[in-house]
Every structure is written in structure tokens, then in C-alpha cells.
Design an enzyme around this catalytic site. Structure first.
Site, PDB file in Angstrom:
ATOM      1  N   GLY A 192      40.232  39.640  43.407  1.00 21.19           N
ATOM      2  CA  GLY A 192      40.449  40.921  42.726  1.00 21.19           C
ATOM      3  C   GLY A 192      40.370  42.135  43.637  1.00 21.19           C
ATOM      4  O   GLY A 192      41.216  42.333  44.500  1.00 21.19           O
ATOM      5  N   GLU A 222      47.163  41.149  48.048  1.00 22.59           N
ATOM      6  CA  GLU A 222      45.707  41.324  48.186  1.00 22.59           C
ATOM      7  C   GLU A 222      44.969  41.004  46.887  1.00 22.59           C
ATOM      8  O   GLU A 222      43.915  40.369  46.888  1.00 22.59           O
ATOM      9  CB  GLU A 222      45.402  42.775  48.597  1.00 22.59           C
ATOM     10  CG  GLU A 222      43.936  43.099  48.747  1.00 22.59           C
ATOM     11  CD  GLU A 222      43.290  42.315  49.879  1.00 22.59           C
ATOM     12  OE1 GLU A 222      43.588  42.590  51.034  1.00 22.59           O
ATOM     13  OE2 GLU A 222      42.475  41.400  49.592  1.00 22.59           O
ATOM     14  N   LYS A 277      43.107  30.299  45.077  1.00 22.85           N
ATOM     15  CA  LYS A 277      42.682  31.367  46.002  1.00 22.85           C
ATOM     16  C   LYS A 277      42.260  30.776  47.344  1.00 22.85           C
ATOM     17  O   LYS A 277      42.585  31.325  48.400  1.00 22.85           O
ATOM     18  CB  LYS A 277      41.525  32.146  45.375  1.00 22.85           C
ATOM     19  CG  LYS A 277      41.921  32.889  44.108  1.00 22.85           C
ATOM     20  CD  LYS A 277      40.683  33.365  43.365  1.00 22.85           C
ATOM     21  CE  LYS A 277      41.031  34.067  42.075  1.00 22.85           C
ATOM     22  NZ  LYS A 277      39.860  34.282  41.216  1.00 22.85           N
ATOM     23  N   THR A 317      46.450  43.786  31.521  1.00 22.87           N
ATOM     24  CA  THR A 317      45.210  44.305  32.095  1.00 22.87           C
ATOM     25  C   THR A 317      45.470  44.999  33.430  1.00 22.87           C
ATOM     26  O   THR A 317      45.094  46.156  33.634  1.00 22.87           O
ATOM     27  CB  THR A 317      44.218  43.131  32.316  1.00 22.87           C
ATOM     28  OG1 THR A 317      44.059  42.456  31.070  1.00 22.87           O
ATOM     29  CG2 THR A 317      42.877  43.609  32.817  1.00 22.87           C
TER      30      THR A 317
HETATM   31  N1  LIG Z   1      43.080  40.325  34.938  1.00 24.34           N
HETATM   32  C1  LIG Z   1      42.506  40.332  36.131  1.00 24.34           C
HETATM   33  O1  LIG Z   1      41.386  40.791  36.285  1.00 24.34           O
HETATM   34  C2  LIG Z   1      43.240  39.774  37.319  1.00 24.34           C
HETATM   35  C3  LIG Z   1      42.606  39.753  38.577  1.00 24.34           C
HETATM   36  C4  LIG Z   1      43.296  39.284  39.694  1.00 24.34           C
HETATM   37  C5  LIG Z   1      44.591  38.835  39.545  1.00 24.34           C
HETATM   38  N2  LIG Z   1      45.180  38.830  38.311  1.00 24.34           N
HETATM   39  C6  LIG Z   1      46.547  38.346  38.218  1.00 24.34           C
HETATM   40  O2  LIG Z   1      47.371  39.445  37.804  1.00 24.34           O
HETATM   41  C7  LIG Z   1      48.450  38.965  37.015  1.00 24.34           C
HETATM   42  C8  LIG Z   1      48.443  39.703  35.677  1.00 24.34           C
HETATM   43  O3  LIG Z   1      47.213  39.451  35.043  1.00 24.34           O
HETATM   44  P1  LIG Z   1      46.770  40.260  33.721  1.00 24.34           P
HETATM   45  O4  LIG Z   1      45.356  39.891  33.502  1.00 24.34           O
HETATM   46  O5  LIG Z   1      47.153  41.674  33.817  1.00 24.34           O
HETATM   47  O6  LIG Z   1      47.658  39.528  32.625  1.00 24.34           O
HETATM   48  P2  LIG Z   1      47.949  39.995  31.125  1.00 24.34           P
HETATM   49  O7  LIG Z   1      46.969  41.009  30.677  1.00 24.34           O
HETATM   50  O8  LIG Z   1      48.128  38.761  30.333  1.00 24.34           O
HETATM   51  O9  LIG Z   1      49.361  40.756  31.277  1.00 24.34           O
HETATM   52  C9  LIG Z   1      50.541  40.068  31.537  1.00 24.34           C
HETATM   53  C10 LIG Z   1      51.710  41.008  31.301  1.00 24.34           C
HETATM   54  O10 LIG Z   1      52.916  40.317  31.597  1.00 24.34           O
HETATM   55  C11 LIG Z   1      53.827  40.510  30.530  1.00 24.34           C
HETATM   56  N3  LIG Z   1      54.675  39.318  30.426  1.00 24.34           N
HETATM   57  C12 LIG Z   1      54.301  38.038  30.211  1.00 24.34           C
HETATM   58  N4  LIG Z   1      55.388  37.243  30.159  1.00 24.34           N
HETATM   59  C13 LIG Z   1      56.457  38.063  30.346  1.00 24.34           C
HETATM   60  C14 LIG Z   1      57.849  37.853  30.383  1.00 24.34           C
HETATM   61  N5  LIG Z   1      58.365  36.643  30.211  1.00 24.34           N
HETATM   62  N6  LIG Z   1      58.653  38.933  30.603  1.00 24.34           N
HETATM   63  C15 LIG Z   1      58.144  40.167  30.745  1.00 24.34           C
HETATM   64  N7  LIG Z   1      56.816  40.411  30.716  1.00 24.34           N
HETATM   65  C16 LIG Z   1      56.004  39.380  30.521  1.00 24.34           C
HETATM   66  C17 LIG Z   1      52.984  40.705  29.292  1.00 24.34           C
HETATM   67  O11 LIG Z   1      53.744  41.417  28.347  1.00 24.34           O
HETATM   68  P3  LIG Z   1      53.148  41.858  26.909  1.00 24.34           P
HETATM   69  O12 LIG Z   1      52.003  42.775  27.225  1.00 24.34           O
HETATM   70  O13 LIG Z   1      54.255  42.574  26.247  1.00 24.34           O
HETATM   71  O14 LIG Z   1      52.716  40.601  26.217  1.00 24.34           O
HETATM   72  C18 LIG Z   1      51.820  41.510  29.871  1.00 24.34           C
HETATM   73  O15 LIG Z   1      52.127  42.883  29.878  1.00 24.34           O
HETATM   74  C19 LIG Z   1      48.263  37.449  36.922  1.00 24.34           C
HETATM   75  O16 LIG Z   1      49.003  36.821  37.927  1.00 24.34           O
HETATM   76  C20 LIG Z   1      46.776  37.269  37.179  1.00 24.34           C
HETATM   77  O17 LIG Z   1      46.464  35.995  37.712  1.00 24.34           O
HETATM   78  C21 LIG Z   1      44.542  39.290  37.211  1.00 24.34           C
END
Ligand SMILES: NC(=O)c1ccc[n+]([C@@H]2O[C@H](COP(=O)([O-])OP(=O)(O)OC[C@H]3O[C@@H](n4cnc5c(N)ncnc54)[C@H](OP(=O)(O)O)[C@@H]3O)[C@@H](O)[C@H]2O)c1
Length: 457
Positions: free
Chosen positions: A152, A147, A223, A30
Site C-alpha cells: 500500500g 508502487e 506481493k 476505494t
Molecule cells: N483497497 C486498498 O487498500 C488497496 C491497497 C493496495 C492495492 N489495492 C489494489 O487497487 C486496486 C483497486 O482496489 P480497490 O480497493 O479500490 O477496489 P474497489 O473498491 O473494489 O474498486 C474497484 C473499482 O473498479 C471498478 N470496476 C470493476 N470492474 C470494472 C469493469 N469491468 N469496468 C470498469 N470498472 C470496473 C469498480 O466500479 P464500480 O465502483 O462502479 O463498481 C470500482 O470503481 C486493486 O487492484 C487492489 O488490489 C487496493
């Protein structure tokens, strides 16, 4: 930049373009895909503001074949994301994988060890390992920025580190988890129960398939512990956040709160103070609270986040906005990258990750909750028979709790049980705890009581 532009314009010399900032992006989910889209969409204005172009050189995720809706062909692909830390064509590593330990932490340590700046949105990793990473970054003279890890798209960390830097922060509190806020405000709007609304939130993508971290308050506690460190100069102490989630809240609690003039919100709150001996104490709590309709936080609905910061000169500041989502979170990540691009000429302030150098962060013992004064909502599930109300009110009296109102709410879900709620007058939290201890084990109580504090002014 403005100065050199002006000088160049007056001297007629074309300024030498600065070398791009080269980014390795780990995690293409995401947030990662959002970062790629944002850097492409706003490339020109970002280059002007950053003083140099931002370019992504290498990316990594688990599944190379997955369609992510963005073109990855121009970037080098690394199957093992930790190898990106050692690449010569990388200045900053952006970790958007998640998880407090595991590959994200390995990458973070290696990036710093290789002298790369590190940007992450990973609150779990910062809450558990932020001090170690900040100390490593300080020693290596590289920037560590996060940040997006808190609230977010809301620039609350910049707000604290920069905007409120001149203040003694007295209290910080707010709505730090969009999933819980969406569930609670939907329960409020529809009168439906928790499980039903959670299932809908999962179907709509507002809640994870495994929502445990969100609904149990862990995500908000991560957080809050990060905010406390920056606001109060305290060592991150995630373990001492007194954390309760929203699962026990029933539609009847929401209806009762509404009748009394309140909504229910999961509130994270931190306060720094001194104990009787003058030693510093930190109070950190994440719990559902009753929030009066007159309070601005009562009108924060859906997946929105809001953080209130109270500084001794700034007064009360409210930061509000999207706490998650690809675009808002990418906005915060790229703002950090721009800071790093700007710092390439002037120094990264590597020792300011938590506003002060790591060695100056204080270890602050936890403040006792019992000494706090306040009002509370207490809901009991009890057997429907005579004498039960008298037993509850006697326990309250014996513990020194003064009851402001007592409401019998009608049937509970289980046959033969009823819900009884009361609101206390202002008093020490320890008195309510004492009353519940007196009632503990009573056959009149058929379920665990629910205590929610009422958010004070
Ligand atoms: N989503 C939000 O709105 C939001 C807001 C604030 C903070 N965050 C933080 O941002 C971070 C990412 O969140 P997200 O929502 O983007 O997560 P996500 O959609 O689940 O994406 C995670 C990514 O990491 C990759 N990944 C997972 N394990 C891996 C590994 N062992 N080696 C290489 N790549 C790996 C996944 O690969 P694949 O795609 O190939 O499976 C995916 O591309 C987290 O720490 C989350 O807490 C998210």
C-alpha cells in the site's frame, strides 16, 4: 525546475508553465476515489514537485450513478474503460480496477500500445503478467509503475529500486497482508478464535466479503513475487511461492506461542542463493511463522505492513506503514504519477521497471525447502488415549528431529481429541517433514498437523 526557476528569477523572465500531465483513471472505488481526493487536496505542492500540474481528464467505473463522495462532473466518463487508452487527451492511464486478467489487463496492454504510461495498484496482474507488461512498456518506451501494488502506502518498491540499488540484496521478508495481520493480532489480544475474528474483520471493512486471497496467503504471495523480482533480478515466479494461509491457526496456538515468547505472523520471505553446482536458486515462502517478542516484526499489529530488506552494504532496513486504505494507497499511486510527470522531459527509464531490463532478469529455479535449517512449532490434534505422545516422539526420533519442548495443550474442539504441540531444536526442515510422513495415516491423529517455522534472526 529549481535551476530554471533560479535562472528565470535572475533574468527577470517568467518561466513558461509546463503542460499538465493528463490522467485517465480506471476504477473509482476505494483507491480511485482516494486518488481524486489526493490530487485535489495537494494540487499545488504536487504541481511544484512534479514540475507540472496533474489533471484528471477521463474516468471510468461500472456504475456511473454511484455516489463516490467525489465530484466527477469535470471529468469525461467512459463506459468502456479500455477506450481511455486511445484518448488524445491522456498521457498516463491509472488502472485501479483489480483482477489479474479481464478488463484491467486489456486496458493495461492497450494503454502501452497507445504509448501511454501506465500506473497500477494491481498486484495480481503484475504477479501474473508483470514481465509481459514490462517488456511491452520497454519496447514502447513508456513507464510502467506499481508502487501501490506492494504494501500500500509504503514506498518499498522505490526503496528497492532506488534506495538499495547499490546493494546485493540477500533476503527480503515481512508482513505483506494487513487483513491477516489484523486477524492474528486481534486473536492475540482477545483470545478469540479465527472464524469469529474474521467475521468481525469483515464487518469492520478490514477483510473482503470473499477473503480467500488474503487468508490463504495468495495476496501476500503476489506481493512477495514482485519484490523478489526487483530485489534479486529474478523473473517473477508467483507459482513457486510456497504458500500457506492462516485459517488453521487456533486460539490455542496463539496462547501457546505467547507462553513460549512468540507471536504468530503471516510472513512472506524470499532469499536468493546458489545451489551446490553454483546455479542460482530462489526461495520464496508465505506462511504463518512464530516471531520472537524481541523481533521488530512481532510489534507490527493491526492492518499494518512491514518489510525488511537486507542489503550487503545497507544492512537491515525496515519499511513499515499502512499496507492498504484509500489515503495511503493513493499516496503511492500519485507518487508514481509524479515520477512520470518528472520524466516527461528527461525520459521515463522505461527499461527499469524491475530495476534492470526485462531481458536481464534471471530465470531462477526454486530452492528446496528441505535443506533449510531452522526451528519449528508443530501442533497435532490427537485422540485422547495412552500411547499417543510416545508415538509422536518416536516418529520425531526416527526422523532425526530433536524436541526442545513438548506441550499437551488440552481439549480440542471435537469431543475426545486433545491438542499436542512441540517445538523442535534447530535442524533441517526435511526432518520434520519426514516425521510427519511417518505419522501420516496414524489413527492417533484426528486432524492435519500444523507446522509453523520460527522466524530466525
Ligand atoms: N483497497 C486498498 O487498500 C488497496 C491497497 C493496495 C492495492 N489495492 C489494489 O487497487 C486496486 C483497486 O482496489 P480497490 O480497493 O479500490 O477496489 P474497489 O473498491 O473494489 O474498486 C474497484 C473499482 O473498479 C471498478 N470496476 C470493476 N470492474 C470494472 C469493469 N469491468 N469496468 C470498469 N470498472 C470496473 C469498480 O466500479 P464500480 O465502483 O462502479 O463498481 C470500482 O470503481 C486493486 O487492484 C487492489 O488490489 C487496493
Amino acid at each position: 525546475m529549481a535551476t530554471s526557476d533560479t535562472a528565470a528569477a535572475t533574468s527577470g523572465v517568467t518561466p513558461v508553465p509546463k503542460a499538465p500531465l493528463r490522467i485517465a483513471l480506471a476504477g473509482l472505488g476505494t483507491v480511485g476515489a482516494g486518488v481524486i481526493r489526493l490530487i485535489a487536496a495537494n494540487a499545488e505542492l504536487i504541481a511544484r514537485r512534479a514540475g507540472r500540474p496533474l489533471i484528471i481528464t477521463a474516468v471510468s467505473a461500472r456504475d456511473r450513478a454511484k455516489d463516490r463522495g467525489v465530484d466527477l462532473a469535470r471529468f469525461a466518463w467512459e463506459d468502456d474503460m479500455t477506450l481511455m487508452a486511445a484518448r488524445d487527451d491522456v498521457d498516463v492511464v491509472v488502472e485501479l480496477v483489480g483482477g489479474s486478467d479481464g478488463p484491467a489487463l486489456v486496458l493495461a496492454r492497450q494503454a502501452i500500445a497507445h504509448g501511454k504510461a501506465l500506473v497500477t495498484a494491481n498486484k495480481a496482474m503484475i504477479a501474473h503478467h508483470g514481465l509481459e507488461l514490462a517488456a511491452l512498456a520497454e519496447n514502447a518506451g513508456v513507464a510502467l509503475r506499481f508502487e501501490a501494488a506492494v504494501a500500500g502506502g509504503i514506498p518499498v518498491i522505490k526503496g528497492l529500486r532506488e534506495g538499495v540499488a547499490a546493494n546485493k540484496v540477500e533476503r527480503i521478508y515481512g508482513i505483506l497482508n494487513g487483513t491477516c495481520n489484523y486477524i492474528l493480532s486481534t486473536m492475540e489480544d482477545t483470545g478469540r478464535d479465527f472464524g469469529d475474528v474474521l467475521a468481525e474483520a469483515q464487518a469492520k471493512g478490514y477483510a473482503e466479503a470473499d477473503p480467500t486471497f488474503d487468508i490463504e496467503g495468495t495476496d501476500a504471495a503476489h506481493k512477495l513475487s514482485i519484490l523478489s523480482a526487483i530485489a534479486f533480478g529474478a523473473k517473477i515466479d508467483f507459482a513457486s511461492v510456497d504458500t500457506k494461509g492462516i485459517a488453521p491457526i487456533k486460539a490455542a496456538d496463539i496462547a501457546q506461542a505467547d507462553a513460549l515468547g512468540y507471536v504468530i505472523r503471516l510472513i512472506g520471505m524470499a532469499e536468493a542463493g546458489l545451489d551446490d553446482t553454483g546455479a542460482p536458486r530462489l526461495f520464496q515462502r508465505v506462511q504463518p511463522h512464530l516471531v520472537h517478542f524481541d523481533n521488530l516484526l512481532a510489534h507490527v499489529d493491526g492492518p499494518t505492513n512491514a518489510v525488511v530488506v537486507e542489503g550487503n552494504f545497507s544492512g537491515r532496513l525496515l519499511f513499515q506503514g499502512a499496507g492498504a486504505g484509500d489515503a495511503p494507497t493513493a499516496s503511492a499511486v500519485v507518487a508514481d504519477i509524479i515520477d512520470i510527470a518528472r520524466g516527461m522531459d528527461n525520459g521515463f527509464e522505461a527499461d527499469m521497471t524491475f530495476s534492470v531490463p526485462v531481458a536481464q532478469l534471471q530465470a531462477m529455479a526454486s530452492a528446496e525447502a528441505g535443506a533449510r535449517m531452522g526451528r519449528a512449532y508443530v501442533r497435532f490434534t490427537v485422540a485422547d488415549r495412552p500411547g499417543v505422545l510416545a508415538e509422536i516422539t518416536a516418529a520425531m526420533r526416527d526422523a532425526g528431529v530433536s524436541i526442545e519442548s513438548l506441550i499437551q495443550q488440552g481439549r480440542a474442539e471435537s469431543e475426545g481429541d486433545v491438542l499436542v504441540a512441540l517445538v523442535t531444536h534447530e535442524g533441517p526442515e526435511s526432518a520434520v517433514a519426514r516425521a510427519l510422513a511417518l505419522l501420516d495415516g496414524s489413527p492417533s491423529l484426528t486432524g492435519a498437523p500444523l507446522v509453523m517455522h520460527i522466524l530466525g534472526e
